[in-house]
Design a protein around this motif. Sequence first.
Motif, PDB file in Angstrom:
ATOM      1  N   HIS A 552     -36.978  12.032 133.306  1.00 14.74           N
ATOM      2  CA  HIS A 552     -36.239  10.832 132.938  1.00 14.74           C
ATOM      3  C   HIS A 552     -34.768  11.208 132.870  1.00 14.74           C
ATOM      4  O   HIS A 552     -34.384  12.102 132.122  1.00 14.74           O
ATOM      5  N   VAL A 553     -33.957  10.518 133.659  1.00 16.95           N
ATOM      6  CA  VAL A 553     -32.506  10.675 133.550  1.00 16.95           C
ATOM      7  C   VAL A 553     -32.037   9.582 132.603  1.00 16.95           C
ATOM      8  O   VAL A 553     -32.255   8.389 132.860  1.00 16.95           O
ATOM      9  N   VAL A 554     -31.424   9.971 131.492  1.00 18.88           N
ATOM     10  CA  VAL A 554     -31.088   9.015 130.446  1.00 18.88           C
ATOM     11  C   VAL A 554     -29.605   9.081 130.093  1.00 18.88           C
ATOM     12  O   VAL A 554     -28.934  10.093 130.319  1.00 18.88           O
ATOM     13  N   GLU A 555     -29.123   7.988 129.535  1.00 20.34           N
ATOM     14  CA  GLU A 555     -27.758   7.879 129.050  1.00 20.34           C
ATOM     15  C   GLU A 555     -27.816   7.756 127.537  1.00 20.34           C
ATOM     16  O   GLU A 555     -28.624   6.999 126.994  1.00 20.34           O
ATOM     17  N   LEU A 556     -26.975   8.522 126.834  1.00 21.28           N
ATOM     18  CA  LEU A 556     -26.922   8.448 125.385  1.00 21.28           C
ATOM     19  C   LEU A 556     -25.892   7.392 124.996  1.00 21.28           C
ATOM     20  O   LEU A 556     -24.687   7.628 125.076  1.00 21.28           O
ATOM     21  N   VAL A 557     -26.395   6.248 124.610  1.00 25.66           N
ATOM     22  CA  VAL A 557     -25.546   5.093 124.323  1.00 25.66           C
ATOM     23  C   VAL A 557     -25.293   5.023 122.821  1.00 25.66           C
ATOM     24  O   VAL A 557     -26.240   5.035 122.027  1.00 25.66           O
ATOM     25  N   PRO A 558     -24.032   4.925 122.391  1.00 29.67           N
ATOM     26  CA  PRO A 558     -23.737   4.839 120.964  1.00 29.67           C
ATOM     27  C   PRO A 558     -24.325   3.574 120.349  1.00 29.67           C
ATOM     28  O   PRO A 558     -24.314   2.509 120.960  1.00 29.67           O
ATOM     29  N   THR A 559     -24.839   3.690 119.136  1.00 28.23           N
ATOM     30  CA  THR A 559     -25.318   2.536 118.393  1.00 28.23           C
ATOM     31  C   THR A 559     -24.200   2.017 117.503  1.00 28.23           C
ATOM     32  O   THR A 559     -23.104   2.582 117.444  1.00 28.23           O
ATOM     33  N   GLU A 560     -24.498   0.956 116.778  1.00 32.85           N
ATOM     34  CA  GLU A 560     -23.473   0.371 115.911  1.00 32.85           C
ATOM     35  C   GLU A 560     -23.093   1.298 114.768  1.00 32.85           C
ATOM     36  O   GLU A 560     -22.058   1.133 114.135  1.00 32.85           O
ATOM     37  N   ARG A 561     -23.910   2.315 114.489  1.00 37.01           N
ATOM     38  CA  ARG A 561     -23.576   3.251 113.418  1.00 37.01           C
ATOM     39  C   ARG A 561     -22.468   4.219 113.819  1.00 37.01           C
ATOM     40  O   ARG A 561     -21.875   4.866 112.953  1.00 37.01           O
ATOM     41  N   LEU A 562     -22.193   4.336 115.104  1.00 36.05           N
ATOM     42  CA  LEU A 562     -21.200   5.322 115.521  1.00 36.05           C
ATOM     43  C   LEU A 562     -19.809   4.935 115.065  1.00 36.05           C
ATOM     44  O   LEU A 562     -19.068   5.746 114.537  1.00 36.05           O
ATOM     45  N   VAL A 563     -19.446   3.675 115.267  1.00 33.42           N
ATOM     46  CA  VAL A 563     -18.103   3.231 114.886  1.00 33.42           C
ATOM     47  C   VAL A 563     -18.149   1.790 114.422  1.00 33.42           C
ATOM     48  O   VAL A 563     -19.070   1.046 114.719  1.00 33.42           O
ATOM     49  N   VAL A 564     -17.130   1.423 113.714  1.00 40.18           N
ATOM     50  CA  VAL A 564     -16.903   0.015 113.412  1.00 40.18           C
ATOM     51  C   VAL A 564     -16.268  -0.595 114.647  1.00 40.18           C
ATOM     52  O   VAL A 564     -15.289  -0.059 115.168  1.00 40.18           O
ATOM     53  N   PRO A 565     -16.802  -1.662 115.215  1.00 37.99           N
ATOM     54  CA  PRO A 565     -16.236  -2.230 116.448  1.00 37.99           C
ATOM     55  C   PRO A 565     -14.739  -2.466 116.339  1.00 37.99           C
ATOM     56  O   PRO A 565     -14.229  -2.961 115.335  1.00 37.99           O
ATOM     57  N   GLY A 566     -14.028  -2.076 117.380  1.00 35.76           N
ATOM     58  CA  GLY A 566     -12.590  -2.283 117.430  1.00 35.76           C
ATOM     59  C   GLY A 566     -11.777  -1.118 116.945  1.00 35.76           C
ATOM     60  O   GLY A 566     -10.559  -1.103 117.085  1.00 35.76           O
ATOM     61  N   THR A 567     -12.434  -0.115 116.338  1.00 31.75           N
ATOM     62  CA  THR A 567     -11.683   1.046 115.860  1.00 31.75           C
ATOM     63  C   THR A 567     -11.732   2.146 116.903  1.00 31.75           C
ATOM     64  O   THR A 567     -12.556   2.143 117.814  1.00 31.75           O
TER      65      THR A 567
END
Length: 585
Positions: A552-567
């Motif tokens: 499986h070739v996968v992409e590690l996509v950030p979730t909402e816990r990574l950052v506050v949107p817009g920062t």
Amino acid sequence: MWSKLCTDKPARQDLGLTDSSREVVHAGPLFRQTENSPLKRAMSSWKQLWVVLFDNYLVMAKQKGQGADARYVVWKPPVRLELLALESLSIRPVQRNNTLSRMMRPGRSDSSASGRISPDPALAWDTHPGNADTYYPLSIQTHGKHGASYTLYTRTVEERSEWRRKMREAIEARKAVREAGSIFRLETITADTASSQEVPAQQAGLVTGRVFCTLPFGLADGRRFIAIGSEDGVWIGMPNQPQSIRRVMSLKMVTQIAFLTEYGFLIFLADKVLHAADIESVVPSSTKQGEQPASFGLQRISNPHTPIHFFSVGRWAGRTLIISKKRKALDSVFRILEVTRSKEPWAAQEPPKIMVYRDFFLPSDAHDLLFLKTKVCVLCAKGFEIMDLEDFSSATIPLDEDLRGLGKRPGTCKPIAMFRIRDDEFLLCYEEFGLYVDKRGTPSRSPPTIEWEGVAMQAAWHAPYVLLFNPTFIEVRHVESGRLAQLVSGQDIRCVWDGRGLLPTGLTQQLGDDFEDPRTPRIHAVMDDSEMSSFATPCPIQGTPSHQRPQHVVELVPTERLVVPGTRYSPSLLSVADTLPAYVP
């Protein structure tokens, strides 16, 4: 009992025992067999351990002292539940003091004394679960740097069943907690893979051969693509459209891919030979043929008789450079290629040129090269070699005495990555630990190191997290606190894109994009799908035999816990730093 836990050596792990939510799932005595001589094993081979199963760790301790003075000294490094696995019941019950008890047993059979083999008593032990001389094995496997197999024993079958049930429940509960607070989720790029011999490579969406590298890139006309390099060639397709993937180059062992956006060049290493290809020859644009500038197809840009081990692309002093490494005896020889375009108006339609700029060598075996703001960093057996390409002066960081002061042996610590986490601070990543240093390479914090859970083969940076790749798990750590934020389990895990290899237009340096929007994915991995985490996006597999374990070739996509949107990432805007306690090594 857990309040009296202690260690003979300085603690390297914070078990979080002061956390008000900490819970003891199960606890009690278990037994182990010591590895002594046969006679000693018969006389006193059994030792008692006190085992505590917390909701985050499994701790095995030895009791010292009696009564109110009793304390419990940790026997082996505590095991995170994410790295704990139960083994099958393949070991038969054993009898305590087996040899001695048979020697002293009244009415011993003459057949035994005469050398004739009597029936194996172990075959009958299972039928007497209440036998006080019978111990029942409980086997566990731990992963990570201190991974090992342990066989402990209970007095009864019921005790063993209870331990196994509690361990399963604790492991599943811990997994659910981790997944609920995941920093990254896995999204499948493609799962339609097969070996070279099983199916034709021309099948739509199918990638054949072992996958080594990937690279997402975009063109001036707004189209987005992803390139995949495997042992059978180069595939290109559109993101989120696995069926669009097609093989565009039939080459062997494509281990690295880079894209020079400004010049429209794909650079790749195939079978240890460096190649370049104009993107127009690979993915033609919709521009009319008469309006297209002159281009060239596939070209070798290194000597086919000289094996190239790796290459790196970046900008230095306003130049676009490709630096490749070959080995000569014990030295590393680097060749710098420069990509140029004529500034004459009459030559505007001519393709860019790739010419030799300079050569230099390093008296050590190098395995990677990173572009910094004004210098390059060569990762080699000596350590991190910081080099000025103007006069090729260099300095190794950190100093050997600094490593010795941290209890590390210089020359045995393999560097795998270097990340700028602030304008004046770097994180040096080794296989087993990370080290904070300032611009001079001097340890900058107290404590200055982060001990990894496993032995990392590769590392990647997605601010504010560093990701360590082990064959069986990905370790995600917050760069400021050093604390473990997530573990992603799998099999045969490898990082195939660490955010490098894509050189955008303009004068942006290779590491200058560290402060971009952290919601943008910048890490790809490949893993055996048999152990993929339950939160990975599934993808149907076509044309692959059922006995094969596809990649499986996968992409590690950030979730909402990574950052506050817009920062954006900065030391004052670290996403979950407040929820992560200070790092305790």
